[in-house]
Write an enzyme that holds these catalytic residues in place. Structure first.
Site, mmCIF file in Angstrom:
data_model
loop_
_atom_site.group_PDB
_atom_site.id
_atom_site.type_symbol
_atom_site.label_atom_id
_atom_site.label_comp_id
_atom_site.label_asym_id
_atom_site.label_seq_id
_atom_site.Cartn_x
_atom_site.Cartn_y
_atom_site.Cartn_z
ATOM 1 N N GLU A 161 35.938 8.247 -49.998
ATOM 2 C CA GLU A 161 35.899 7.782 -48.612
ATOM 3 C C GLU A 161 34.842 8.483 -47.764
ATOM 4 O O GLU A 161 35.165 9.230 -46.830
ATOM 5 C CB GLU A 161 37.284 7.946 -47.972
ATOM 6 C CG GLU A 161 38.377 7.200 -48.700
ATOM 7 C CD GLU A 161 39.690 7.138 -47.919
ATOM 8 O OE1 GLU A 161 39.785 7.779 -46.854
ATOM 9 O OE2 GLU A 161 40.609 6.445 -48.373
ATOM 10 N N GLU A 360 43.359 3.987 -54.362
ATOM 11 C CA GLU A 360 44.479 4.395 -53.496
ATOM 12 C C GLU A 360 45.077 3.171 -52.831
ATOM 13 O O GLU A 360 44.338 2.294 -52.354
ATOM 14 C CB GLU A 360 44.029 5.342 -52.370
ATOM 15 C CG GLU A 360 43.695 6.737 -52.804
ATOM 16 C CD GLU A 360 43.303 7.639 -51.631
ATOM 17 O OE1 GLU A 360 43.748 7.380 -50.495
ATOM 18 O OE2 GLU A 360 42.537 8.583 -51.870
HETATM 19 C C1 FCB Z 1 43.202 8.256 -47.523
HETATM 20 C C2 FCB Z 1 42.867 9.577 -48.174
HETATM 21 C C3 FCB Z 1 44.030 10.237 -48.853
HETATM 22 C C4 FCB Z 1 45.318 10.063 -48.086
HETATM 23 C C5 FCB Z 1 45.537 8.625 -47.720
HETATM 24 C C6 FCB Z 1 46.820 8.340 -47.000
HETATM 25 O O1 FCB Z 1 42.315 8.002 -46.478
HETATM 26 O O2 FCB Z 1 41.852 9.404 -49.121
HETATM 27 O O3 FCB Z 1 43.701 11.573 -49.062
HETATM 28 O O4 FCB Z 1 45.324 10.893 -46.998
HETATM 29 O O5 FCB Z 1 44.465 8.171 -46.937
#
Ligand code: FCB
Length: 458
Positions: A161, A360
């Site tokens: 990110e 994620e």
């Molecule tokens: C993302 C992050 C991760 C976590 C999630 C909820 O932005 O990569 O570390 O905090 O959100």
């Protein structure tokens, strides 16, 4: 009951990151997140990552837990200031920790998926990501870590990110180092991408067969009134700095002209040097997608407050009261996930001939304390169910997605929210014991069958 079957070979797992779970901060140098945690008011509950959930000491137990749940893949990140020292030498204990973790994963039949940078930048690097030298240092770190783990770790993600590590951190002030200067954010974004490109070049040369990529976060923005030119324009500008400033250099070798124009004087002169874009656009093997929510935006009065969207100070988020929200306030929008995956495949990864991996996706839910009995986190299961249905729908219409990694294995330090938000399928009690929630058993069964059962529509 209808059944959604995922394609053969589809891979399942969970994700975490070093600062959020490891603890054992006394055994490494400071990262910018250690410093940020010391700023009064920066973290909602005043907490920090010194102990976190003590994964550093309990990694073997955590790997055994993953194995018992049938996980195929584990995405984790390495703490740069744990493996390298301020004088540039390797820290044998730090390297040894990841060496042992990877060994344990391999012995348990779990594929290690390594993220090199998940925000815990060594505090000793002057200027952080605003300094071009940090990109060079990052490639050096990547190569040295690969020298230790490359024989067993076959999937390497450079950055997690970069939008958060640049705009949210250097313009919005919400994440470390907590600055609010748009020019710093543009510089950080470019240097992160340059670090990615330099690391890809170094790793590719050292290990041509490795799977290499990066992970971007996507929060699709939609105009409140699609027929309103001002709403459409503010959405274009948000999309520019949140997404296209990363996707376009990586997949097309150029910064979008509108993004540079919108930045105006905040775009540092001489930021992009000859050869940078060619490095950044070096082919990758997989694009990691982090997805949690989307947003509805309208154009309003420009605000003078610091914003992580420096080209869109006039953006106003419109609440969609008809949608559910998770405990962190994010609206539950699985349809936008499906559209995102279809769009990324069509515009970027499809033409590049590479797959998408969900690196994620998950939900913060206000779970009860594990001491009060088994945690039946039906809301989290519902969120996952709906988002996996969206992934399946995207695959059905041709999007190439081959991996799903749930955020997160375990409740952990949720950055500026401290320990107040819980994303894990495994809880942690006062004594730091691991307590699987109902969602862990649900996910384990899903992995075993690669099948999602949908209740019949009424
Ligand atoms: C993302 C992050 C991760 C976590 C999630 C909820 O932005 O990569 O570390 O905090 O959100």
């Amino acid at each position: 009951m209808s059944i959604l079957q995922f394609p053969p070979g589809f891979r399942w797992g969970t994700a975490t990151s070093s600062f959020q779970i490891e603890g054992a901060a006394e055994l490494r140098a400071d990262s910018i997140w250690d410093e940020f945690c010391r700023v009064p008011g920066a973290i909602a509950d005043g907490s920090d990552g010194r102990v976190a959930v003590d994964h550093y000491h309990r990694y073997a137990e955590d790997v055994a837990l993953m194995a018992s749940l049938g996980m195929d893949t584990y995405r984790f990140s390495v703490s740069w200031p744990r493996v390298l020292r301020p004088d540039g030498s390797a820290d044998p204990a730090g390297m040894g920790f990841y060496d042992a973790l990877v060994d344990a994963l391999c012995a348990a039949g779990i594929r290690p998926w390594l993220t090199l940078y998940h925000w815990d930048l060594p505090a000793w690097l002057p200027g952080g990501w605003t300094n071009r030298a940090t990109a060079e240092a990052f490639a050096d770190y990547a190569l040295r870590l690969h020298g230790v783990l490359g024989d067993r770790v076959r999937v390497w993600t450079t950055l997690n990110e970069p939008w958060c590590a640049s705009f949210l951190s250097y313009a919005g002030g919400h994440h470390a180092p907590g600055h609010t200067d748009p020019a710093e954010a543009y510089a950080a974004a470019h240097h992160l991408l340059l670090g990615h490109g330099l690391a890809i070049r170094a790793l590719r040369a050292a290990d041509p067969d490795a799977t290499l990529g990066l992970t971007l976060n996507f929060t699709p923005a939609y105009p409140a009134d699609p027929d309103d030119a001002a709403d459409a324009d503010v959405v274009r500008r948000i999309d520019g700095t949140a997404h296209r400033i990363f996707t376009d250099p990586v997949f097309r070798g150029e910064y979008p002209a509108d993004v540079v124009a919108d930045a105006g004087a905040a775009w540092p002169s001489e930021l992009v040097r000859e050869g940078d874009l060619a490095l950044i656009a070096a082919p990758i093997d997989v694009l990691g997608v982090n997805y949690y929510t989307s947003q509805l935006i309208r154009a309003g009065e420009p605000s003078a407050q610091p914003t992580p969207h420096p080209a869109a100070p006039d953006a106003v988020t419109v609440d969609r009261d008809w949608l559910g929200r998770t405990d962190i306030g994010w609206e539950v929008t699985p349809d936008a996930f499906r559209e995102l995956l279809i769009g990324l495949h069509r515009d970027y990864t499809g033409p590049a001939g590479i797959p998408l991996a969900i690196t994620e996706n998950g939900a913060a839910i206000d779970d009860p304390d594990p001491a009060s009995g088994p945690i039946e986190d039906r809301e989290r299961i519902d969120y996952l169910h709906r988002h996996l249905t969206a992934v399946h729908e995207a695959i059905e219409v041709g999007a190439r997605v081959d991996t799903y990694l749930l955020w997160s294995l375990i409740d952990n330090f949720e950055w500026a929210f401290g320990y107040t938000k819980r994303f894990g399928v495994v809880a942690v009690d006062e004594a730091l014991n691991r307590v699987p929630k109902a969602s862990a058993r649900w996910y384990s069964e899903l992995i075993r069958t690669s099948t999602l059962c949908l209740p019949e529509q009424a």
